[in-house]
Design a protein around this motif. Sequence first.
Motif, PDB file in Angstrom:
ATOM      1  N   GLU A  17       8.051  38.021 -70.552  1.00  0.00           N
ATOM      2  CA  GLU A  17       7.564  36.737 -70.045  1.00  0.00           C
ATOM      3  C   GLU A  17       6.370  37.013 -69.146  1.00  0.00           C
ATOM      4  O   GLU A  17       6.493  37.670 -68.118  1.00  0.00           O
ATOM      5  CB  GLU A  17       8.646  35.997 -69.234  1.00  0.00           C
ATOM      6  N   PHE A  51       1.413  28.213 -69.459  1.00  0.00           N
ATOM      7  CA  PHE A  51       0.968  27.926 -68.101  1.00  0.00           C
ATOM      8  C   PHE A  51       2.159  27.783 -67.129  1.00  0.00           C
ATOM      9  O   PHE A  51       3.299  27.605 -67.546  1.00  0.00           O
ATOM     10  CB  PHE A  51       0.107  26.651 -68.095  1.00  0.00           C
ATOM     11  N   LEU A  52       1.849  27.845 -65.846  1.00  0.00           N
ATOM     12  CA  LEU A  52       2.834  27.711 -64.771  1.00  0.00           C
ATOM     13  C   LEU A  52       3.764  26.530 -65.035  1.00  0.00           C
ATOM     14  O   LEU A  52       3.293  25.399 -65.200  1.00  0.00           O
ATOM     15  CB  LEU A  52       2.134  27.420 -63.446  1.00  0.00           C
ATOM     16  N   ASP A  97      10.904  15.544 -74.209  1.00  0.00           N
ATOM     17  CA  ASP A  97      11.769  14.474 -73.689  1.00  0.00           C
ATOM     18  C   ASP A  97      10.981  13.547 -72.761  1.00  0.00           C
ATOM     19  O   ASP A  97      11.407  12.425 -72.500  1.00  0.00           O
ATOM     20  CB  ASP A  97      12.970  15.070 -72.928  1.00  0.00           C
ATOM     21  N   GLY A 144       2.537  32.633 -65.470  1.00  0.00           N
ATOM     22  CA  GLY A 144       1.869  31.439 -65.987  1.00  0.00           C
ATOM     23  C   GLY A 144       0.352  31.511 -65.916  1.00  0.00           C
ATOM     24  O   GLY A 144      -0.352  30.699 -66.505  1.00  0.00           O
ATOM     25  N   ARG A 148       2.395  24.543 -58.490  1.00  0.00           N
ATOM     26  CA  ARG A 148       3.752  25.023 -58.772  1.00  0.00           C
ATOM     27  C   ARG A 148       4.384  25.399 -57.459  1.00  0.00           C
ATOM     28  O   ARG A 148       3.731  26.034 -56.604  1.00  0.00           O
ATOM     29  CB  ARG A 148       3.648  26.266 -59.660  1.00  0.00           C
ATOM     30  N   THR A 160      13.164  28.786 -68.901  1.00  0.00           N
ATOM     31  CA  THR A 160      14.202  27.926 -69.476  1.00  0.00           C
ATOM     32  C   THR A 160      14.420  28.299 -70.944  1.00  0.00           C
ATOM     33  O   THR A 160      15.562  28.382 -71.416  1.00  0.00           O
ATOM     34  CB  THR A 160      13.766  26.441 -69.363  1.00  0.00           C
ATOM     35  N   SER A 212      12.554  20.408 -76.450  1.00  0.00           N
ATOM     36  CA  SER A 212      12.787  20.049 -75.055  1.00  0.00           C
ATOM     37  C   SER A 212      13.724  21.092 -74.471  1.00  0.00           C
ATOM     38  O   SER A 212      14.605  21.616 -75.157  1.00  0.00           O
ATOM     39  CB  SER A 212      13.324  18.623 -74.920  1.00  0.00           C
ATOM     40  N   PHE A 213      13.472  21.418 -73.228  1.00  0.00           N
ATOM     41  CA  PHE A 213      14.190  22.474 -72.510  1.00  0.00           C
ATOM     42  C   PHE A 213      14.263  23.766 -73.332  1.00  0.00           C
ATOM     43  O   PHE A 213      15.274  24.465 -73.304  1.00  0.00           O
ATOM     44  CB  PHE A 213      15.571  21.979 -72.060  1.00  0.00           C
ATOM     45  N   GLY A 214      13.188  24.044 -74.082  1.00  0.00           N
ATOM     46  CA  GLY A 214      13.064  25.310 -74.809  1.00  0.00           C
ATOM     47  C   GLY A 214      14.171  25.564 -75.813  1.00  0.00           C
ATOM     48  O   GLY A 214      14.441  26.713 -76.152  1.00  0.00           O
ATOM     49  N   LYS A 267       8.950  20.030 -73.397  1.00  0.00           N
ATOM     50  CA  LYS A 267       9.079  18.824 -72.560  1.00  0.00           C
ATOM     51  C   LYS A 267       8.808  17.553 -73.365  1.00  0.00           C
ATOM     52  O   LYS A 267       8.248  16.586 -72.834  1.00  0.00           O
ATOM     53  CB  LYS A 267       8.173  18.904 -71.311  1.00  0.00           C
ATOM     54  N   VAL A 301       6.850  21.274 -60.697  1.00  0.00           N
ATOM     55  CA  VAL A 301       5.687  21.503 -61.553  1.00  0.00           C
ATOM     56  C   VAL A 301       4.820  20.269 -61.365  1.00  0.00           C
ATOM     57  O   VAL A 301       5.185  19.185 -61.809  1.00  0.00           O
ATOM     58  CB  VAL A 301       6.091  21.646 -63.037  1.00  0.00           C
ATOM     59  N   GLU A 310      12.641  19.224 -59.142  1.00  0.00           N
ATOM     60  CA  GLU A 310      14.044  19.295 -59.550  1.00  0.00           C
ATOM     61  C   GLU A 310      14.774  20.151 -58.530  1.00  0.00           C
ATOM     62  O   GLU A 310      14.187  21.093 -58.003  1.00  0.00           O
ATOM     63  CB  GLU A 310      14.025  20.035 -60.889  1.00  0.00           C
ATOM     64  N   GLY A 360       7.904  26.070 -68.991  1.00  0.00           N
ATOM     65  CA  GLY A 360       9.292  26.147 -69.471  1.00  0.00           C
ATOM     66  C   GLY A 360       9.644  27.484 -70.100  1.00  0.00           C
ATOM     67  O   GLY A 360      10.604  27.579 -70.857  1.00  0.00           O
ATOM     68  N   LYS A 361       8.915  28.547 -69.739  1.00  0.00           N
ATOM     69  CA  LYS A 361       9.159  29.871 -70.329  1.00  0.00           C
ATOM     70  C   LYS A 361      10.563  30.395 -69.977  1.00  0.00           C
ATOM     71  O   LYS A 361      11.311  30.819 -70.846  1.00  0.00           O
ATOM     72  CB  LYS A 361       8.098  30.881 -69.835  1.00  0.00           C
TER      73      LYS A 361
HETATM   74  N1  LIG Z   1      11.952  17.417 -68.450  1.00  0.00           N
HETATM   75  C1  LIG Z   1      11.868  18.699 -68.824  1.00  0.00           C
HETATM   76  N2  LIG Z   1      11.832  19.672 -67.883  1.00  0.00           N
HETATM   77  C2  LIG Z   1      11.773  20.952 -68.309  1.00  0.00           C
HETATM   78  C3  LIG Z   1      11.738  21.316 -69.679  1.00  0.00           C
HETATM   79  N3  LIG Z   1      11.660  22.668 -69.769  1.00  0.00           N
HETATM   80  C4  LIG Z   1      11.654  23.133 -68.495  1.00  0.00           C
HETATM   81  N4  LIG Z   1      11.731  22.106 -67.613  1.00  0.00           N
HETATM   82  C5  LIG Z   1      11.718  22.187 -66.146  1.00  0.00           C
HETATM   83  O1  LIG Z   1      10.423  22.621 -65.750  1.00  0.00           O
HETATM   84  C6  LIG Z   1      10.512  23.459 -64.597  1.00  0.00           C
HETATM   85  C7  LIG Z   1       9.857  24.797 -64.878  1.00  0.00           C
HETATM   86  O2  LIG Z   1      10.577  25.460 -65.895  1.00  0.00           O
HETATM   87  P1  LIG Z   1      10.551  27.047 -66.029  1.00  0.00           P
HETATM   88  O3  LIG Z   1      11.355  27.390 -67.231  1.00  0.00           O
HETATM   89  O4  LIG Z   1      10.904  27.681 -64.746  1.00  0.00           O
HETATM   90  O5  LIG Z   1       9.000  27.269 -66.316  1.00  0.00           O
HETATM   91  P2  LIG Z   1       8.195  28.646 -66.364  1.00  0.00           P
HETATM   92  O6  LIG Z   1       7.186  28.476 -67.430  1.00  0.00           O
HETATM   93  O7  LIG Z   1       9.126  29.795 -66.493  1.00  0.00           O
HETATM   94  O8  LIG Z   1       7.519  28.660 -64.929  1.00  0.00           O
HETATM   95  P3  LIG Z   1       6.597  29.834 -64.257  1.00  0.00           P
HETATM   96  O9  LIG Z   1       7.293  31.141 -64.578  1.00  0.00           O
HETATM   97  O10 LIG Z   1       6.596  29.495 -62.814  1.00  0.00           O
HETATM   98  O11 LIG Z   1       5.268  29.747 -64.859  1.00  0.00           O
HETATM   99  C8  LIG Z   1      11.999  23.570 -64.282  1.00  0.00           C
HETATM  100  O12 LIG Z   1      12.294  22.613 -63.289  1.00  0.00           O
HETATM  101  C9  LIG Z   1      12.677  23.230 -65.599  1.00  0.00           C
HETATM  102  O13 LIG Z   1      13.977  22.687 -65.455  1.00  0.00           O
HETATM  103  C10 LIG Z   1      11.764  20.251 -70.658  1.00  0.00           C
HETATM  104  O14 LIG Z   1      11.678  20.447 -71.868  1.00  0.00           O
HETATM  105  N5  LIG Z   1      11.817  18.977 -70.159  1.00  0.00           N
END
Ligand SMILES: Nc1nc2c(ncn2[C@@H]2O[C@H](COP(=O)(O)OP(=O)(O)OP(=O)(O)O)[C@@H](O)[C@H]2O)c(=O)[nH]1
Length: 350
Positions: A101, A14-15, A186, A104, A287, A21, A214-216, A184, A306, A311, A18-19
Amino acid sequence: MQGQKIPATVITGFLGSGKTTMIRNLLENADGKRIALIINEFGDLGVDGGLLKGCGIEACRDEDVIELNNGCICCTVADDFIPTMTKLLDRPDRPDHIVIETSGLALPQPLVAAFNWPEIKTQVTVDGVVTVIDAAAVSEGRFADDHDKVDAQRSQDESLDHESPLEELFEDQIRAADLIILNKTDLISGDELDGVKGDVQSRSVRALNMIPASFGRISNQLLLGLGVGTEQDIANRKSHHEMEHEAGEEHSHDEFESFVVGLGPVSEPKSFVEKLKGVIADHDVLRLKGFVDVPGKPMRLVVQAVGSRIEHYFDRSWHPGEERQTRLVVIGLHDIDAVAIESAMNAAAA
Ligand SMILES: Nc1nc2c(ncn2[C@@H]2O[C@H](COP(=O)(O)OP(=O)(O)OP(=O)(O)O)[C@@H](O)[C@H]2O)c(=O)[nH]1
């Protein structure tokens, strides 16, 4: 074994789950593998591609990042995805691995089914579908908050089969998955994570393979090389929409709306971001993301929200000749008030 076919990993979720990242992490650890990226976004602003292009990671060459921004990939398979893949496969220097990718809001099923099209079937196979889940959002009940209302509506109207659009998509993306990343972590406790695992598993009849992160940050050994050949199993992973389509309903993304807001330079980014939090909360923005021009700063400011989590950070210098602009994409449900949001964002930037 899939012979000489190039493996393609579909990354959905979903949007804001963290894809991008996670893909960044994957590229940082590519270990000499040549990876081509196909990035699909909802909305006219290529933020994810913009973040990955020129990100300085050695494995991420600009020509290997292909953006598909003409709508959700699930609806543009024939017009966009297949021609893009054939072009990629015609290159003399073919990639070792392809990562796709989805937006979302995309249903992964039609995309995976496209790998059965004759143009690409003999050359590529789906290594696996990886679904990234925002475990913190699930724990907060963001995908299931309409249950009582929907049940009440259903009891009034027997023919009504719709869950909330968010919940349907959430389930469709889970049902397509070979691997689920509970991202996420964390932001949540161990007990909450257990709750999320139970919730996610309850949405699928198949036993799901789930990895917390966390953070992929996932090892590429776990992420790539699943070797599933998912296209051969797609008939067993029907989405809500496909089932409704069989019952005569068309799939569309009408439940969601996106628009781009262009603003002038923002001289007080901290205060701007604080005020944006209010705009997001007042208007149920799902988003919001984009780039901001901060006068006097050589770097481009990235803003990412999100739901209520927001951030901001400087990611890279504006390139010579690149127009410094403030442009943010906003995504919400179809009844989102674009005019009011644009005016509130203008006020926040002033
Ligand atoms: N706290 C936290 N923030 C995260 C984590 N992974 C990603 N984020 C944050 O979440 C936000 C969205 O992350 P993206 O990686 O852009 O997500 P996405 O799924 O690609 O988003 P869309 O392409 O818009 O659907 C960013 O601000 C990231 O820094 C995590 O594990 N923990």
